[in-house]
Structures are given as C-alpha cells and as structure tokens.
Scaffold this motif. Structure first.
Motif, PDB file in Angstrom:
ATOM      1  N   VAL A  26     -39.286 -69.459-117.349  1.00 28.05           N
ATOM      2  CA  VAL A  26     -40.099 -68.735-116.370  1.00 28.05           C
ATOM      3  C   VAL A  26     -41.056 -67.876-117.176  1.00 28.05           C
ATOM      4  CG1 VAL A  26     -40.098 -67.164-114.402  1.00 28.05           C
ATOM      5  CG2 VAL A  26     -38.199 -68.762-114.718  1.00 28.05           C
ATOM      6  N   ARG A  27     -42.259 -68.390-117.402  1.00 31.23           N
ATOM      7  CA  ARG A  27     -43.216 -67.742-118.296  1.00 31.23           C
ATOM      8  C   ARG A  27     -44.304 -67.045-117.466  1.00 31.23           C
ATOM      9  NH1 ARG A  27     -41.715 -72.591-120.731  1.00 31.23           N
ATOM     10  NH2 ARG A  27     -43.402 -73.767-119.764  1.00 31.23           N
ATOM     11  N   PHE A  33     -42.255 -56.152-114.382  1.00 38.06           N
ATOM     12  CA  PHE A  33     -42.481 -57.300-113.512  1.00 38.06           C
ATOM     13  C   PHE A  33     -41.132 -57.981-113.301  1.00 38.06           C
ATOM     14  CE2 PHE A  33     -43.663 -61.528-112.219  1.00 38.06           C
ATOM     15  CZ  PHE A  33     -44.814 -61.336-111.467  1.00 38.06           C
ATOM     16  N   ARG A  34     -40.700 -58.082-112.063  1.00 37.01           N
ATOM     17  CA  ARG A  34     -39.379 -58.631-111.744  1.00 37.01           C
ATOM     18  C   ARG A  34     -39.510 -60.000-111.078  1.00 37.01           C
ATOM     19  NH1 ARG A  34     -38.664 -53.020-110.701  1.00 37.01           N
ATOM     20  NH2 ARG A  34     -36.978 -52.158-112.023  1.00 37.01           N
ATOM     21  N   VAL A  35     -38.641 -60.900-111.479  1.00 31.95           N
ATOM     22  CA  VAL A  35     -38.550 -62.232-110.885  1.00 31.95           C
ATOM     23  C   VAL A  35     -37.095 -62.512-110.557  1.00 31.95           C
ATOM     24  CG1 VAL A  35     -38.961 -64.704-111.169  1.00 31.95           C
ATOM     25  CG2 VAL A  35     -40.551 -63.064-112.188  1.00 31.95           C
ATOM     26  N   LEU A  75     -31.777 -62.192-112.150  1.00 29.38           N
ATOM     27  CA  LEU A  75     -32.877 -61.235-112.109  1.00 29.38           C
ATOM     28  C   LEU A  75     -33.465 -61.114-113.504  1.00 29.38           C
ATOM     29  CD1 LEU A  75     -34.609 -59.083-110.733  1.00 29.38           C
ATOM     30  CD2 LEU A  75     -32.804 -57.408-111.257  1.00 29.38           C
ATOM     31  N   LEU A  76     -34.760 -61.432-113.622  1.00 27.64           N
ATOM     32  CA  LEU A  76     -35.477 -61.343-114.892  1.00 27.64           C
ATOM     33  C   LEU A  76     -36.457 -60.181-114.832  1.00 27.64           C
ATOM     34  CD1 LEU A  76     -36.319 -65.141-115.367  1.00 27.64           C
ATOM     35  CD2 LEU A  76     -34.324 -63.899-116.229  1.00 27.64           C
ATOM     36  N   GLU A  77     -36.580 -59.456-115.941  1.00 23.07           N
ATOM     37  CA  GLU A  77     -37.499 -58.323-116.005  1.00 23.07           C
ATOM     38  C   GLU A  77     -38.398 -58.443-117.235  1.00 23.07           C
ATOM     39  OE1 GLU A  77     -34.890 -54.898-113.659  1.00 23.07           O
ATOM     40  OE2 GLU A  77     -35.242 -54.716-115.839  1.00 23.07           O
ATOM     41  N   TYR A  78     -39.715 -58.224-117.008  1.00 18.66           N
ATOM     42  CA  TYR A  78     -40.722 -58.307-118.069  1.00 18.66           C
ATOM     43  C   TYR A  78     -41.431 -56.952-118.179  1.00 18.66           C
ATOM     44  CZ  TYR A  78     -40.351 -63.310-116.827  1.00 18.66           C
ATOM     45  OH  TYR A  78     -39.897 -64.580-116.519  1.00 18.66           O
ATOM     46  N   PRO A  92     -43.536 -61.573-123.271  1.00 16.34           N
ATOM     47  CA  PRO A  92     -42.380 -62.036-124.056  1.00 16.34           C
ATOM     48  C   PRO A  92     -41.269 -62.567-123.157  1.00 16.34           C
ATOM     49  CG  PRO A  92     -42.454 -59.635-123.970  1.00 16.34           C
ATOM     50  CD  PRO A  92     -43.742 -60.117-123.383  1.00 16.34           C
ATOM     51  N   THR A  93     -40.304 -63.225-123.763  1.00 18.93           N
ATOM     52  CA  THR A  93     -39.152 -63.738-123.016  1.00 18.93           C
ATOM     53  C   THR A  93     -38.486 -62.587-122.266  1.00 18.93           C
ATOM     54  OG1 THR A  93     -38.796 -65.466-124.658  1.00 18.93           O
ATOM     55  CG2 THR A  93     -36.963 -64.960-123.197  1.00 18.93           C
ATOM     56  N   PRO A  94     -38.179 -62.772-120.997  1.00 15.19           N
ATOM     57  CA  PRO A  94     -37.685 -61.649-120.195  1.00 15.19           C
ATOM     58  C   PRO A  94     -36.246 -61.276-120.535  1.00 15.19           C
ATOM     59  CG  PRO A  94     -37.583 -63.653-118.920  1.00 15.19           C
ATOM     60  CD  PRO A  94     -38.283 -64.007-120.203  1.00 15.19           C
ATOM     61  N   ARG A  95     -35.902 -60.083-120.074  1.00 11.96           N
ATOM     62  CA  ARG A  95     -34.515 -59.617-120.166  1.00 11.96           C
ATOM     63  C   ARG A  95     -33.752 -60.064-118.935  1.00 11.96           C
ATOM     64  NH1 ARG A  95     -31.469 -54.965-118.523  1.00 11.96           N
ATOM     65  NH2 ARG A  95     -33.259 -54.266-117.263  1.00 11.96           N
TER      66      ARG A  95
END
Length: 448
Positions: A88-89, A43-45, A146-149, A98-101
């Motif tokens: 950003v949860r 999941f990308r934000v 860019l955050l990835e989950y 969990p906390t994103p990368r």
C-alpha cells in the motif's frame, strides 16, 4: 492389524502436509476494503482482507475449523508487515512516502460494519480481539490492519498505488478516501489500476483520460477496422479530415449523453451496440467494394453515434477516477480518442499508398482489403447478434439519445438508398454498366 500400524504412524504427517498446503493456497478471488484519511501529520489507511489470503501462516485451531484467536494474535503484526504494508504505497505531492507503521491489527467477521467510516474503524481495531468462545470459522474471518504514514500536511495532494494483486488470482478493491472537508471519494477496481490520485486535480483527471482514450483506440480492433474501412477509398486530406471529424463529433455526442445518464442501463443494450458496431463495419466494407458514396460523411455521423455508446462502455468503471471533473474527463477522453485516430491515420495512409503503388493496383487492393474486413465484420455480427438474442428486449427503456441514434442511422441508410435508386433512374437509363462506371469514377476521385 500390524499392517495398519505404519499407516497410522504416517497419518499425522499427512494431516500436517495437508494443513501446510492449505496455508499456501492462492485464493481464486479476494475482496479488499480500504479507508484512507489524512489527520494532521499522519495519513491513516485501514485495510480489510480475508485472513485466508495470508498464505504464509499455519492457522491455529482449537476445534474443527474454529480459529484460535489467542494463539494467532502474536502473529498478526508480522503478517501485516509482510503481506500488507509494503504493498500500500502512498505518495504526497508526487513523492513516495516510506513504508508505513503497522499501528494495530484486528480480526473480524464479514458482517462487521465498522468500516463504514474511518472513525468507527479506528475504534474497532483498537478494541479487544474476539474470544475463542465466539467460535470463529477461520476461513470466514477478516483481517484488519491499520497503517500510518508520516506526512507534512493533511492538505497535500495524495495518491495511492495498491499492489495487493499478490493476495489472490483476482483482487477486487473498494477504496474510500475521506477528504479534510468531510466529503468522500469512492473507488472500485479490479487488479492494479496504477497510481490513483485520491482527490484528482483537473489536470490529473484530464491527463489520465487522454491516455485512456488513446489506448482505447489502439486496443479496440473493431474501431480500428471501422477506421480502416473509412480510409481505404479516401486518402486525400480534405475528404479524410471531413469524415474523421464528423465521426469524432458524432461519437462525442453519444459518449457525453451516455455518461449523463441518457442511455439505457439494461443488460441487453451493450450487446446491441456491439452488434451495430460490427454491422457498421460490414456496411462500410461492402460500400467500398460497390463504390463509396460522396456523402460518406453522413454515414460517419450515423455510425459515429453508435460507436460513441461503445466508447462509453469503456468509461463505466473509469469515470470514478475523474473526481469532481466529469466533463473535463469526458472531453479529455475524446481528445485521446482523436489523437489515437490521427496516429492510426498517419500510419495507415502511407502504408496504403505504398501497398497500392508497389504491390497491388488500387482498385483491386481496395476490394481485397474491404472483402477481408467484411469477412471479419460478418463473423463479429453473427457472434454478437447471438449474444444479443439471449436477452428479452424492452424497447420502451430506450433513452432519447438512443432514439436519436436510431433515427440518424436510419436517415443515413435512407439517404444511401435514395442516392442509389436515383442513379438507377437518371441519365444512365437503367444501364447497369454505366452505373458501375460512375461508381468507379467516384472512387477514383472522391471530390468530384
């Protein structure tokens, strides 16, 4: 010159202190832009915020106000991990991820258009950072993260809770969610809206709007005061249910009509409606003092139409959370409003009964309470009418729903005047004392 030398020695320290203060200033307002999408098991934000909202950094400069991108670049992942990622949860099927990368970072100008879609944004954030030769003014630069989950499936039910309110005194967020089928959901809100389902089910949308309707009644002093004016002379179950139901049905009509676009979108329309709401409270309070009519339900219908437009103003920013369930959300909001009204009545009716039994006589107490309500409504009417008077009104822009409201209110007023004038020329023979005796009798027994 010797007396100037100590000040020259302190000048670098003073400038460093000023720079440190600048790095820790809280911006007055920040606009955050987010794009989100689930791709397979990721999941990308993409998050874009002004660099100036990162307060824990001494911005390196190579000239007067120009950002030294080369020196700042090593700090960007740490800034993203500290200021963006924990706030950003994302939830998958109700369970928090969990906390994103922090997958990538970038700096951009506000004019950059890469965030029009997530695909373009991914290409942009993976590209080379701007060179110092581009002379980027540091307090105009945007910070892209860019955050990835890790997720189980792209078809899961995702929701987001944004806690970016720490970035500024006022944070306005625009969020776009790209669904697996290619369609999008767009949201815009100020502050923290709570948990936002990115593609809400009908139940999620309904539950959110039921709560919103319930809370709106309890947070709306004008609607509460109008409800109080309806209840003061009528505490028997049958007339009370009839009047409250008529009010609910009426405001449901204009609420749905407004959401469907049949109400004016002019700036002067909300002040007009707010003024009419205050006038409706004033009228009902005065009628309580003079003696309530047996056709009180007709006034509940007429004024309920007006209040429906007032309810619609509370939904303008929140209907975006309905997703594809607009009608369901509107009906749910009405259910919430009705539940809020019932809750208020369950508290108000026994309280009035105790008050009139142990503190003050019913007739005197009804007059005192109605006079207090009329006093407050009078001030509201003047204040809101003053705001309405600041606008140039174009009556040709009234929608058909608004004309129906005007007609219904006028009919209710006309019916009241006709009934009053009829009582003056009836068997009372114009005797004012007899007229007042009849009105007192009606108040004592509304079902008569």
């Amino acid at each position: 010159m010797s007396h100037i030398r100590p000040f020259l020695l302190l000048l670098p320290l003073a400038l460093a202190a000023v720079d440190s203060l600048r790095a820790h200033e809280i911006p007055a307002e920040v606009a955050a832009r987010l794009l989100a999408r689930a791709d397979g098991e990721t999941f990308r934000v993409m998050v874009r915020v002004p660099l100036r909202s990162m307060r824990d950094v001494d911005v390196p400069e190579f000239g007067p106000g120009y950002l030294d991108v080369e020196r700042l670049s090593p700090q960007l992942p740490g800034l993203a991990a500290q200021w963006i990622a924990p706030f950003v949860r994302i939830r998958e099927d109700g369970s928090p991820l969990p906390t994103p990368r922090v997958a990538a970072t970038q700096v951009s100008l506000p004019s950059d258009r890469s965030l029009e879609s997530l695909d373009r944004a991914l290409l942009h954030v993976a590209g080379q950072k701007p060179a110092n030769a581009e002379n980027l003014v540091w307090d105009q630069v945007m910070f892209d993260v860019l955050l990835e989950y890790p997720v189980r499936s792209a078809d899961s039910d995702f929701s987001v809770r944004l806690g970016l309110v720490h970035l500024a005194a006022r944070v306005v967020t625009a969020l776009t969610y790209e669904l697996p089928g290619g369609s999008t959901r767009a949201y815009q809100f100020t502050g923290d809206p709570g948990v936002v389902p990115l593609d809400p089910s009908w139940f999620q949308a309904a539950w959110r709007f039921v709560r919103l309707g319930f809370e709106h009644i309890l947070d709306g002093p004008d609607h509460l005061l109008f409800l109080c004016c309806l209840v003061i002379p009528l505490r028997r179950l049958r007339p009370l249910v009839l009047i409250v139901s008529a009010f609910t049905l009426a405001h449901s009509v204009t609420l749905i009509a407004s959401a469907a676009g049949f109400a004016p979108d002019a700036l002067w329309f909300p002040p007009l409606v707010e003024t009419l709401i205050a006038v409706s409270i004033l009228y009902m309070a005065i009628e309580n003092i003079a003696g309530p009519t047996r056709r009180r339900w007709a006034f509940a219908v007429g004024f309920g139409l007006v209040h429906g437009f007032g309810f619609s103003f509370a939904l303008r920013e929140t209907l975006q959370f309905a997703g594809s369930h607009l009608l369901t959300s509107l009906l749910a909001f009405n259910v919430g409003v009705e539940l809020g009204q019932v809750f208020v009545l369950l508290l108000l009716v026994p309280a009035l009964a105790l008050l009139f039994r142990h503190v003050v006589a019913e007739k005197v107490g009804a007059i005192i309470l109605s006079a207090l309500a009329a006093h407050q409504a009078w001030h509201w009417s003047l204040e809101r009418a003053e705001v309405f008077g600041m606008f140039d009104v174009d009556w040709t822009r009234l929608g058909w729903a608004s004309w129906w409201v005007a007609g219904a209110v006028a009919a209710a007023m006309g019916a009241a005047f006709w009934r009053w004038s009829r009582s003056r020329v009836s068997g009372d023979g114009g005797d004012a004392a007899a007229t007042w005796r009849r009105r007192i009798a009606v108040r004592a027994d509304p079902d008569s």
